[in-house]
Design a protein around this motif. Structure first.
Motif, PDB file in Angstrom:
ATOM      1  N   TYR A 505      21.586  17.082 -40.923  1.00 25.43           N
ATOM      2  CA  TYR A 505      21.392  16.150 -39.820  1.00 25.43           C
ATOM      3  C   TYR A 505      22.339  16.520 -38.671  1.00 25.43           C
ATOM      4  CZ  TYR A 505      19.319  13.367 -43.553  1.00 25.43           C
ATOM      5  OH  TYR A 505      18.572  12.942 -44.604  1.00 25.43           O
ATOM      6  N   PRO A 506      21.851  16.416 -37.446  1.00 28.52           N
ATOM      7  CA  PRO A 506      22.763  16.660 -36.315  1.00 28.52           C
ATOM      8  C   PRO A 506      23.889  15.639 -36.320  1.00 28.52           C
ATOM      9  CG  PRO A 506      20.468  16.637 -35.604  1.00 28.52           C
ATOM     10  CD  PRO A 506      20.485  16.132 -37.008  1.00 28.52           C
ATOM     11  N   GLY A 507      25.098  16.072 -36.005  1.00 30.82           N
ATOM     12  CA  GLY A 507      26.239  15.159 -35.995  1.00 30.82           C
ATOM     13  C   GLY A 507      26.745  14.855 -34.603  1.00 30.82           C
ATOM     14  N   ASP A 508      25.921  15.172 -33.573  1.00 29.03           N
ATOM     15  CA  ASP A 508      26.399  15.003 -32.205  1.00 29.03           C
ATOM     16  C   ASP A 508      25.958  13.713 -31.557  1.00 29.03           C
ATOM     17  OD1 ASP A 508      23.755  15.633 -32.183  1.00 29.03           O
ATOM     18  OD2 ASP A 508      23.885  17.180 -30.621  1.00 29.03           O
ATOM     19  N   CYS A 509      25.259  12.840 -32.279  1.00 25.65           N
ATOM     20  CA  CYS A 509      24.804  11.568 -31.706  1.00 25.65           C
ATOM     21  C   CYS A 509      25.860  10.516 -32.003  1.00 25.65           C
ATOM     22  CB  CYS A 509      23.447  11.179 -32.285  1.00 25.65           C
ATOM     23  SG  CYS A 509      22.749   9.700 -31.533  1.00 25.65           S
ATOM     24  N   VAL A 510      26.816  10.349 -31.046  1.00 26.31           N
ATOM     25  CA  VAL A 510      27.958   9.471 -31.272  1.00 26.31           C
ATOM     26  C   VAL A 510      28.145   8.567 -30.057  1.00 26.31           C
ATOM     27  CG1 VAL A 510      30.431   9.337 -31.694  1.00 26.31           C
ATOM     28  CG2 VAL A 510      29.077  11.178 -32.738  1.00 26.31           C
ATOM     29  N   ASN A 511      28.307   7.283 -30.309  1.00 25.91           N
ATOM     30  CA  ASN A 511      28.657   6.314 -29.268  1.00 25.91           C
ATOM     31  C   ASN A 511      30.015   5.733 -29.606  1.00 25.91           C
ATOM     32  OD1 ASN A 511      26.109   6.485 -27.873  1.00 25.91           O
ATOM     33  ND2 ASN A 511      25.229   5.271 -29.556  1.00 25.91           N
ATOM     34  N   GLU A 512      30.932   5.698 -28.615  1.00 28.46           N
ATOM     35  CA  GLU A 512      32.263   5.153 -28.850  1.00 28.46           C
ATOM     36  C   GLU A 512      32.372   3.783 -28.189  1.00 28.46           C
ATOM     37  OE1 GLU A 512      35.412   8.667 -29.462  1.00 28.46           O
ATOM     38  OE2 GLU A 512      34.756   8.432 -27.371  1.00 28.46           O
ATOM     39  N   VAL A 513      32.946   2.841 -28.906  1.00 25.30           N
ATOM     40  CA  VAL A 513      33.115   1.479 -28.391  1.00 25.30           C
ATOM     41  C   VAL A 513      34.489   0.973 -28.763  1.00 25.30           C
ATOM     42  CG1 VAL A 513      30.642   0.936 -28.535  1.00 25.30           C
ATOM     43  CG2 VAL A 513      32.150   0.418 -30.473  1.00 25.30           C
ATOM     44  N   THR A 514      34.933  -0.005 -27.988  1.00 23.41           N
ATOM     45  CA  THR A 514      36.205  -0.656 -28.322  1.00 23.41           C
ATOM     46  C   THR A 514      35.966  -1.604 -29.486  1.00 23.41           C
ATOM     47  OG1 THR A 514      36.933  -0.528 -26.024  1.00 23.41           O
ATOM     48  CG2 THR A 514      38.028  -2.148 -27.446  1.00 23.41           C
ATOM     49  N   ASP A 515      36.834  -1.530 -30.495  1.00 20.73           N
ATOM     50  CA  ASP A 515      36.642  -2.352 -31.699  1.00 20.73           C
ATOM     51  C   ASP A 515      37.968  -2.513 -32.402  1.00 20.73           C
ATOM     52  OD1 ASP A 515      34.330  -3.461 -33.557  1.00 20.73           O
ATOM     53  OD2 ASP A 515      35.739  -2.412 -34.883  1.00 20.73           O
ATOM     54  N   ASP A 516      38.072  -3.563 -33.203  1.00 19.15           N
ATOM     55  CA  ASP A 516      39.313  -3.809 -33.937  1.00 19.15           C
ATOM     56  C   ASP A 516      39.549  -2.806 -35.047  1.00 19.15           C
ATOM     57  OD1 ASP A 516      39.912  -5.946 -32.338  1.00 19.15           O
ATOM     58  OD2 ASP A 516      39.063  -7.449 -33.720  1.00 19.15           O
ATOM     59  N   ALA A 517      38.525  -2.035 -35.423  1.00 18.09           N
ATOM     60  CA  ALA A 517      38.695  -1.045 -36.481  1.00 18.09           C
ATOM     61  C   ALA A 517      39.608   0.075 -36.008  1.00 18.09           C
ATOM     62  CB  ALA A 517      37.335  -0.481 -36.895  1.00 18.09           C
ATOM     63  N   ALA A 518      40.192   0.783 -36.968  1.00 12.75           N
ATOM     64  CA  ALA A 518      41.092   1.889 -36.633  1.00 12.75           C
ATOM     65  C   ALA A 518      40.357   2.919 -35.793  1.00 12.75           C
ATOM     66  CB  ALA A 518      41.625   2.505 -37.913  1.00 12.75           C
ATOM     67  N   PRO A 519      41.010   3.528 -34.853  1.00  5.19           N
ATOM     68  CA  PRO A 519      40.360   4.537 -34.022  1.00  5.19           C
ATOM     69  C   PRO A 519      39.744   5.658 -34.867  1.00  5.19           C
ATOM     70  CG  PRO A 519      42.513   3.968 -33.142  1.00  5.19           C
ATOM     71  CD  PRO A 519      42.424   3.303 -34.474  1.00  5.19           C
ATOM     72  N   GLY A 520      38.517   6.053 -34.483  1.00  5.89           N
ATOM     73  CA  GLY A 520      37.825   7.133 -35.177  1.00  5.89           C
ATOM     74  C   GLY A 520      36.998   6.696 -36.363  1.00  5.89           C
ATOM     75  N   THR A 521      36.974   5.393 -36.638  1.00  6.52           N
ATOM     76  CA  THR A 521      36.203   4.891 -37.776  1.00  6.52           C
ATOM     77  C   THR A 521      34.755   4.630 -37.360  1.00  6.52           C
ATOM     78  OG1 THR A 521      38.170   3.817 -38.699  1.00  6.52           O
ATOM     79  CG2 THR A 521      36.029   3.078 -39.521  1.00  6.52           C
ATOM     80  N   VAL A 522      33.788   5.088 -38.215  1.00  7.33           N
ATOM     81  CA  VAL A 522      32.376   4.804 -37.969  1.00  7.33           C
ATOM     82  C   VAL A 522      32.125   3.340 -38.334  1.00  7.33           C
ATOM     83  CG1 VAL A 522      29.987   5.383 -38.538  1.00  7.33           C
ATOM     84  CG2 VAL A 522      31.729   7.190 -38.464  1.00  7.33           C
ATOM     85  N   GLU A 532      14.582   3.791 -45.162  1.00  5.03           N
ATOM     86  CA  GLU A 532      13.687   4.929 -45.353  1.00  5.03           C
ATOM     87  C   GLU A 532      13.545   5.684 -44.042  1.00  5.03           C
ATOM     88  OE1 GLU A 532       9.193   5.869 -47.068  1.00  5.03           O
ATOM     89  OE2 GLU A 532      10.017   3.838 -47.117  1.00  5.03           O
ATOM     90  N   MET A 533      13.537   6.999 -44.098  1.00  2.84           N
ATOM     91  CA  MET A 533      13.494   7.799 -42.880  1.00  2.84           C
ATOM     92  C   MET A 533      12.790   9.122 -43.153  1.00  2.84           C
ATOM     93  SD  MET A 533      17.463   9.132 -42.796  1.00  2.84           S
ATOM     94  CE  MET A 533      17.115  10.476 -41.665  1.00  2.84           C
ATOM     95  N   GLU A 534      12.471   9.833 -42.072  1.00  2.97           N
ATOM     96  CA  GLU A 534      11.877  11.164 -42.171  1.00  2.97           C
ATOM     97  C   GLU A 534      12.981  12.210 -42.136  1.00  2.97           C
ATOM     98  OE1 GLU A 534       8.747  11.752 -42.706  1.00  2.97           O
ATOM     99  OE2 GLU A 534       8.236   9.624 -42.630  1.00  2.97           O
ATOM    100  N   PRO A 535      12.728  13.409 -42.681  1.00  2.88           N
ATOM    101  CA  PRO A 535      13.774  14.445 -42.682  1.00  2.88           C
ATOM    102  C   PRO A 535      14.243  14.845 -41.286  1.00  2.88           C
ATOM    103  CG  PRO A 535      12.035  14.992 -44.238  1.00  2.88           C
ATOM    104  CD  PRO A 535      11.550  13.811 -43.462  1.00  2.88           C
ATOM    105  N   THR A 536      13.394  14.663 -40.279  1.00  8.55           N
ATOM    106  CA  THR A 536      13.767  15.081 -38.910  1.00  8.55           C
ATOM    107  C   THR A 536      14.455  13.982 -38.118  1.00  8.55           C
ATOM    108  OG1 THR A 536      11.544  14.446 -38.174  1.00  8.55           O
ATOM    109  CG2 THR A 536      11.885  16.754 -38.821  1.00  8.55           C
ATOM    110  N   THR A 537      14.600  12.790 -38.699  1.00 13.53           N
ATOM    111  CA  THR A 537      15.217  11.672 -37.982  1.00 13.53           C
ATOM    112  C   THR A 537      16.695  11.975 -37.698  1.00 13.53           C
ATOM    113  OG1 THR A 537      13.720  10.115 -39.058  1.00 13.53           O
ATOM    114  CG2 THR A 537      15.699   9.199 -38.047  1.00 13.53           C
ATOM    115  N   LYS A 538      17.130  11.654 -36.472  1.00 16.29           N
ATOM    116  CA  LYS A 538      18.531  11.850 -36.102  1.00 16.29           C
ATOM    117  C   LYS A 538      19.305  10.578 -36.418  1.00 16.29           C
ATOM    118  CE  LYS A 538      19.640  14.056 -32.351  1.00 16.29           C
ATOM    119  NZ  LYS A 538      19.886  14.422 -30.923  1.00 16.29           N
TER     120      LYS A 538
END
Length: 620
Positions: A505-522, A532-538
């Protein structure tokens, strides 16, 4: 062609409880199946009435009532009824299952049966009927087909009350007589009535058939046979089988009297007479120990001796040769009488020894030493008895036969082994069918995600395809739920990206937001984990930039003392259990989450320096 494969009931589960494995027999009123009671995990015999009966409400009501009555009858020679019920068009009984043969099978194989053995079969039959008569039940269809001889030598009577249930149904309105013509009493034929003495009559006919190998009346049609039951007297068995003792002739004559009042009052009374006859046979054999044979009362044996011509008394010269000739004859006759006394005093019968659970070769040697002829029959598969161990003898252990008789020994072939079939990419229904046709059963269905197998199709089985297992074994079927999105929430961004890239899976689809979680946490993802998803889903991740204020509370509030910080060991790629132990021994709390199900840790959070006692999450 194997008819069980075309029987629509085979493979079905009746009433959500009885899984039908195979058809054992089919008769005029019902079919009998071998089934697994999945609730109690035991094999049972299920008798399913033919649809014409099941559609008759009068029959169903009477059938249920009779089943309850029979279920209350507890006797070692009666097949016990466990349950009755209906399932759609099917009306059924579940009963004890005993591997073995019917008495009809034995008659087909052997023809007439020796008097002692015939009584030893009839005595338990009469005991079963007697117990039923004492409880107010009448069988109404006593015949060899309804007598079972189990593999361990027991005698069981089946089908109590079934004929009565049919008699009360609409099936009889066309004038059909209920029962089996060859064993039907005169009063059943003429008036359609039956009491316990009708069972006695049928038992007498069965005894006649055992002794002679034939039914007493033959005819071109059932009505001609019925006519003879009404107008003729059953002949003495000794007319066809001269070796039949008079006591058994008398027992058959008494049981089959045309007038019910002349018969024994019930099967218990006939049982007493049968036991007495058996005792008489044993006494006659014991008395053979005397020098001159004895015979049952009423049987006279005449010794024929040659007449002797005495020489004339005339005063002529005598010829001495006739005197020596007469003396020789006298000595010969005395020797013959002595031999007869010796012959009849010898034990001519022997009991078949107990050879069960012995090695087949040792059992053969033991039987031959006792004077029996021995035949090794075809071995039979058995899941409980080891290969080459004796399962059965024919005749069974304890049966008295003439010395030198043939004993057939049947040994176990061990458990039957079958190959687990290939089910990959089959629908669940097809996979179940393949497993059933291979002689196996599906014990459980487990769901699993797969990026190769479409949703609803089989991924694999456990045991795996090609493995040889015992016939009847259970198989776990693994069915695909399709491709599911992996759950990477809670991971550190770099670890989550690395994991997704290894999965394609591509790993470049990232959105950053301000949150109480530790920085860098998904903190979120789309699609969500487990969707359920298709193999080509990002897969797009939302990652925390941290809060607007300092992350640690002591950084926000100077009154809070900062704890000691310790470095978290990097346990990625270690065995998950080893990683847990290492972190716990270092003083951390550990939580484990499964994302791919392997044994290796693929991610951990947090990393670096953290306060002592922080909870560490591991993904594997």
């Amino acid at each position: 062609m194997d008819t069980t494969l075309t029987d629509p009931l085979v493979g079905q589960t009746l009433d959500g409880r009885y899984r039908v494995e195979s058809r054992i027999a089919r008769g005029g009123m019902a079919s009998v199946y071998l089934a697994l009671d999945i609730r109690l995990d035991r094999m049972v015999a299920v008798k399913v009435m033919h649809r014409s009966l099941a559609e008759d409400p009068q029959f169903v009501r009477r059938f249920i009532g009779e089943a309850k009555s029979v279920a209350s009858l507890s006797h070692p020679n009666v097949v016990h009824v466990f349950d009755q019920g209906t399932d759609g068009d099917h009306v059924y009984l579940s009963m004890e299952y005993f591997p073995g043969k019917t008495l009809r099978d034995v008659l087909r194989e052997r023809g007439r049966i020796p008097a002692r053995e015939a009584l030893e079969i009839m005595i338990p039959v009469l005991a079963a009927l007697g117990a039923a008569h004492q409880a107010g039940l009448i069988h109404r269809d006593v015949k060899p087909e309804n007598v079972l001889l189990t593999e361990d030598g027991r005698v069981k009577v089946v089908d109590f009350g079934l004929a009565r249930a049919i008699e009360a149904s609409n099936q009889t309105k066309s004038g059909i007589m209920i029962g089996t013509i060859a064993y039907m009493s005169p009063e059943q034929v003429t008036a359609g009535v039956a009491d316990v003495r009708a069972d006695v009559y049928a038992a007498g006919i069965v005894l006649y058939e055992l002794l002679t190998g034939h039914q007493p009346y033959q005819g071109e049609s059932p009505m001609s046979v019925a006519y003879r039951h009404v107008h003729d007297s059953v002949p003495a068995p000794s007319a066809l089988a001269p070796e039949t003792p008079p006591a058994l002739d008398a027992l058959v004559r008494s049981a089959t009297a045309k007038d019910p009042a002349q018969r024994p009052n019930d099967a218990a009374a006939m049982l007493v007479a049968a036991v007495e006859a058996h005792r008489g046979l044993a006494a006659a054999r014991v008395s053979g120990q005397h020098s001159v044979p004895t015979f049952p009362p009423g049987v006279q044996h005449t010794t024929v001796q040659p007449s002797l011509d005495l020489p004339p008394a005339a005063p002529v010269k005598r010829n001495l040769r006739p005197v020596w000739f007469v003396a020789g004859l006298a000595l010969l006759m005395l020797a013959g009488i002595a031999f007869s006394g010796w012959y009849f005093s010898q034990e001519r019968y022997a009991k078949v020894p107990d050879l069960l659970k012995q090695n087949v070769k040792l059992a053969e040697q033991a039987a031959r030493k006792l004077g029996f002829q021995v035949k090794i029959g075809e071995p039979r598969f058995d899941g409980k008895v080891a290969k080459d161990i004796v399962l059965e003898t024919q005749p069974a252990e304890g049966v008295e036969v003439e010395k030198g008789s043939l004993v057939t020994i049947i040994a176990s072939a061990g458990p039957e082994m079958v190959v687990v079939p290939k089910v990959e990419n089959s629908s669940e229904a097809d996979a179940r069918l393949k497993i059933s046709e291979a002689g196996l059963t599906v014990s459980r269905v487990r769901k699993s995600a797969s990026d190769k197998i479409a949703r609803g199709l089989a991924i694999r089985s456990d045991p795996v395809v090609g493995k040889r297992v015992r016939k009847g074994s259970s198989v776990v079927l693994v069915i695909s739920v399709g491709l599911l999105a992996p759950d990477v929430t809670g991971m550190m961004r770099d670890q989550a990206q690395q994991f997704l890239q290894t999965k394609g899976y591509p790993g470049d689809c990232v959105n950053e937001v301000t949150d109480d979680a530790a920085p860098g946490t998904v903190i979120a993802q789309e699609p969500a984990g487990g969707a359920e998803m298709e193999p080509t889903t990002k897969i797009c991740m939302t990652v925390s930039k941290g809060p607007d204020t300092p992350f640690w509370p002591w950084e926000r509030d100077p009154s809070i003392a900062a704890p000691d910080f310790v470095n978290v060991p990097d346990v990625r790629f270690k065995d998950v259990n080893d990683a847990r132990r290492e972190l716990e021994s270092a003083g951390f709390e550990v939580k484990v989450r499964k994302v791919v199900g392997g044994r290796r840790v693929i991610s951990q959070n947090p990393v670096g320096a953290v306060p002592q006692g922080t909870r560490i999450t591991l993904w594997h």
